[in-house]
Write a protein that holds these residues in place. Sequence first.
Motif, mmCIF file in Angstrom:
data_model
loop_
_atom_site.group_PDB
_atom_site.id
_atom_site.type_symbol
_atom_site.label_atom_id
_atom_site.label_comp_id
_atom_site.label_asym_id
_atom_site.label_seq_id
_atom_site.Cartn_x
_atom_site.Cartn_y
_atom_site.Cartn_z
ATOM 1 N N PRO A 95 41.447 -9.068 -25.741
ATOM 2 C CA PRO A 95 40.429 -9.730 -24.921
ATOM 3 C C PRO A 95 39.243 -8.806 -24.663
ATOM 4 O O PRO A 95 39.393 -7.589 -24.606
ATOM 5 C CB PRO A 95 41.175 -10.043 -23.621
ATOM 6 N N GLN A 96 38.073 -9.385 -24.525
ATOM 7 C CA GLN A 96 36.862 -8.646 -24.190
ATOM 8 C C GLN A 96 36.477 -9.058 -22.764
ATOM 9 O O GLN A 96 35.752 -10.027 -22.552
ATOM 10 C CB GLN A 96 35.744 -8.961 -25.178
ATOM 11 N N GLY A 97 37.023 -8.339 -21.791
ATOM 12 C CA GLY A 97 36.811 -8.687 -20.390
ATOM 13 C C GLY A 97 35.619 -7.973 -19.796
ATOM 14 O O GLY A 97 34.699 -7.540 -20.498
ATOM 15 N N LEU A 98 35.643 -7.834 -18.477
ATOM 16 C CA LEU A 98 34.539 -7.179 -17.774
ATOM 17 C C LEU A 98 34.532 -5.694 -18.109
ATOM 18 O O LEU A 98 35.560 -5.021 -18.027
ATOM 19 C CB LEU A 98 34.704 -7.370 -16.259
ATOM 20 N N ASN A 99 33.353 -5.192 -18.488
ATOM 21 C CA ASN A 99 33.196 -3.751 -18.661
ATOM 22 C C ASN A 99 32.067 -3.249 -17.781
ATOM 23 O O ASN A 99 31.417 -4.021 -17.075
ATOM 24 C CB ASN A 99 33.005 -3.375 -20.134
ATOM 25 N N PHE A 100 31.836 -1.949 -17.806
ATOM 26 C CA PHE A 100 30.912 -1.310 -16.879
ATOM 27 C C PHE A 100 29.440 -1.573 -17.178
ATOM 28 O O PHE A 100 28.574 -1.289 -16.347
ATOM 29 C CB PHE A 100 31.162 0.202 -16.847
ATOM 30 N N SER A 101 29.113 -2.094 -18.359
ATOM 31 C CA SER A 101 27.701 -2.228 -18.727
ATOM 32 C C SER A 101 26.966 -3.271 -17.894
ATOM 33 O O SER A 101 25.746 -3.199 -17.745
ATOM 34 C CB SER A 101 27.571 -2.542 -20.220
ATOM 35 N N TYR A 102 27.687 -4.235 -17.330
ATOM 36 C CA TYR A 102 27.043 -5.283 -16.533
ATOM 37 C C TYR A 102 26.411 -4.688 -15.270
ATOM 38 O O TYR A 102 25.218 -4.888 -15.003
ATOM 39 C CB TYR A 102 28.075 -6.351 -16.167
ATOM 40 N N THR A 103 27.190 -3.937 -14.466
ATOM 41 C CA THR A 103 26.620 -3.339 -13.254
ATOM 42 C C THR A 103 25.708 -2.163 -13.592
ATOM 43 O O THR A 103 24.778 -1.871 -12.840
ATOM 44 C CB THR A 103 27.735 -2.877 -12.300
ATOM 45 N N PHE A 104 25.951 -1.501 -14.712
ATOM 46 C CA PHE A 104 25.058 -0.446 -15.170
ATOM 47 C C PHE A 104 23.647 -0.995 -15.367
ATOM 48 O O PHE A 104 22.668 -0.470 -14.831
ATOM 49 C CB PHE A 104 25.582 0.155 -16.484
ATOM 50 N N GLY A 105 23.532 -2.065 -16.141
ATOM 51 C CA GLY A 105 22.226 -2.641 -16.405
ATOM 52 C C GLY A 105 21.566 -3.181 -15.153
ATOM 53 O O GLY A 105 20.359 -2.993 -14.937
ATOM 54 N N ARG A 106 22.349 -3.846 -14.320
ATOM 55 C CA ARG A 106 21.795 -4.433 -13.101
ATOM 56 C C ARG A 106 21.220 -3.365 -12.182
ATOM 57 O O ARG A 106 20.106 -3.510 -11.641
ATOM 58 C CB ARG A 106 22.875 -5.234 -12.377
ATOM 59 N N MET A 107 21.950 -2.263 -11.982
ATOM 60 C CA MET A 107 21.476 -1.225 -11.080
ATOM 61 C C MET A 107 20.237 -0.527 -11.653
ATOM 62 O O MET A 107 19.289 -0.231 -10.904
ATOM 63 C CB MET A 107 22.588 -0.202 -10.816
ATOM 64 N N LEU A 108 20.223 -0.262 -12.946
ATOM 65 C CA LEU A 108 19.046 0.359 -13.551
ATOM 66 C C LEU A 108 17.807 -0.497 -13.342
ATOM 67 O O LEU A 108 16.731 0.001 -12.990
ATOM 68 C CB LEU A 108 19.267 0.583 -15.046
ATOM 69 N N HIS A 109 17.932 -1.791 -13.578
ATOM 70 C CA HIS A 109 16.787 -2.680 -13.399
ATOM 71 C C HIS A 109 16.365 -2.745 -11.937
ATOM 72 O O HIS A 109 15.162 -2.698 -11.623
ATOM 73 C CB HIS A 109 17.117 -4.086 -13.892
ATOM 74 N N ASP A 110 17.330 -2.860 -11.026
ATOM 75 C CA ASP A 110 17.000 -2.978 -9.614
ATOM 76 C C ASP A 110 16.230 -1.763 -9.101
ATOM 77 O O ASP A 110 15.342 -1.896 -8.254
ATOM 78 C CB ASP A 110 18.283 -3.152 -8.791
ATOM 79 N N VAL A 111 16.571 -0.571 -9.599
ATOM 80 C CA VAL A 111 15.927 0.648 -9.111
ATOM 81 C C VAL A 111 14.594 0.906 -9.816
ATOM 82 O O VAL A 111 13.588 1.226 -9.171
ATOM 83 C CB VAL A 111 16.860 1.863 -9.283
ATOM 84 N N THR A 112 14.552 0.768 -11.135
ATOM 85 C CA THR A 112 13.346 1.126 -11.887
ATOM 86 C C THR A 112 12.368 -0.029 -12.039
ATOM 87 O O THR A 112 11.172 0.192 -12.243
ATOM 88 C CB THR A 112 13.708 1.619 -13.295
#
Length: 555
Positions: A95-112
């Motif tokens: 299975p390809q479940g939840l990985n860390f890239s989702y919150t990684f991308g969200r936080m980068l966008h929110d800050v920068t």
Amino acid sequence: MKKNYALSHLLLTLSLLCIPILVHAQRDVYLVIGQSNAAGRGAIEAQDMVALSGVDLYNGTTWEAAQNTNAIHPDKETSDGGLNRYSTVRNTNQPQGLNFSYTFGRMLHDVTGNQIGLVVNAIGGSKIQEWEKGAPEGYYEEAISRINAALDLNGSTLKGILWHQGEANRSLSSYLTQLENLIFNLRTDLEMPNLPVIVGQISKQRTDNENFNTNIKKITDYTDAAYIPFTDYVTTDGLQTLDRTHFNSNGQRVLGYRYAAKALKMIYGYTYIENQVIYVKEDSFVRGGSHADKAQEVEDTNLTVRVKNYTTDQIRKGLLKFDIKDLTETSERLIVDATLMVNGNAPHKNTIDINFYDIDTTWSESTVTENNLVDGFTNLISYSTTTFDEDEDDDDNDGDVNELVHGGADLTEYIKDKYYLGTSIIALGLDAPINANYSFTISTKDDTANFELRPHIIISYIDTSIPPVLSNNTLVESEVFNSIKITNPVDDKLIISNNGIIGNVSIFSITGQQLKSKKINSSSGTLNVSNLPSGTYIVVIEHNNKKISRLILKN
């Protein structure tokens, strides 16, 4: 002979830390590769299925809004709609479940505020040997092919690589050498010799991962033979797993925040304060049955939490109180993660579960009882699955040979809430699930033999009061700072000059502590730094409420 990377590492880092002023959307692209924790095994929940307007996922043809779906794997009956679903090397049996890239991308966008692009191409169970250039599996070539195809789309610039792998190589003695070769090949073939690479530790719920996790830190130590320039690592302290190897949903989310914080520091120049420790202020426990009216004196003993379902006499609940006012005294911190760590032992080798509750703070450790228990033991905020293992040598000298291996509970969202409310005192209640039949003992603030092991919260945050660090050669387009020049490296005097007026100049440690400050109010000035130890510092220059920052090296 080992090169001295100290100055070259700083100067090369400075060249990466330019913060562009964007007129239109610019997609900052990251390649995510590795094995199962990069592919994702966490359950996808409602909060993970929100389409991120500021984050894109490359689907093999074009960019689409990054979003996990509710797809279910036909054989495993678990989440299969994670961001690795477009991987060209994925194992279709997994299975390809939840990985860390989702919150990684969200936080980068929110800050920068930048548009973030993710190219995720991981495969569970893969070894680093299979990621070598020219290996028959072709994982390396697929990663290069996919990232190049994504970069061919307009507005896309590669900013870094996230590498999370190692479970299949935890005992491989040549791992760091092979990692260095992999990074060298990636940078060479992508024609980016200084491309930032961030790697991750693996689960700390297995004792046989300890050497791997210790060794991975060496890539950031320029005095070590394993040093690799322009790399960093993220810790997995306190992250919960499904099976002691694969991070669960919350573990993946926090891991993503940690990757994002390292990218914000390394690539965008933000100040990341890591691993600030807040120790317990008060601790106690209460007992049930015939002891329900008795206050329990902890003193030099340990805090015990016990649940045996067949008798209330065996029930014990723990209480911990913390003072977090030093954290909440300023509103300019972006909480990355917070982990409660407890250490102790169990009377037998076992795996136990601990529930953590947000309880009322008005209790006193010397008077609280089970019959006069504080409110809040229904407000569940976190849990921990804690593993014990044998310690035949009794390394902590407490007389027990069954020791706590890992006792972390994620408190990130809880601490965020308390921080934004400006709360000074927090209290946590501990107990075990209703049907449990075990006990565990936790070191407390009064346990003098294990004082450093007393309960504590580890907090990391981005300090937004310090602006992103700019390259020393960057021209700042404003009426205040036209062409700042700073001596770098510096010996005894920091010399600053500018075409315009310089106001206040401050020097901070790399962890954000202000060390010196001086008002210049002129186009040039000096600051005596002769008493500062050799090392890296942050210089903040401000005038009329505008700031810029620079990294400097003190000889």
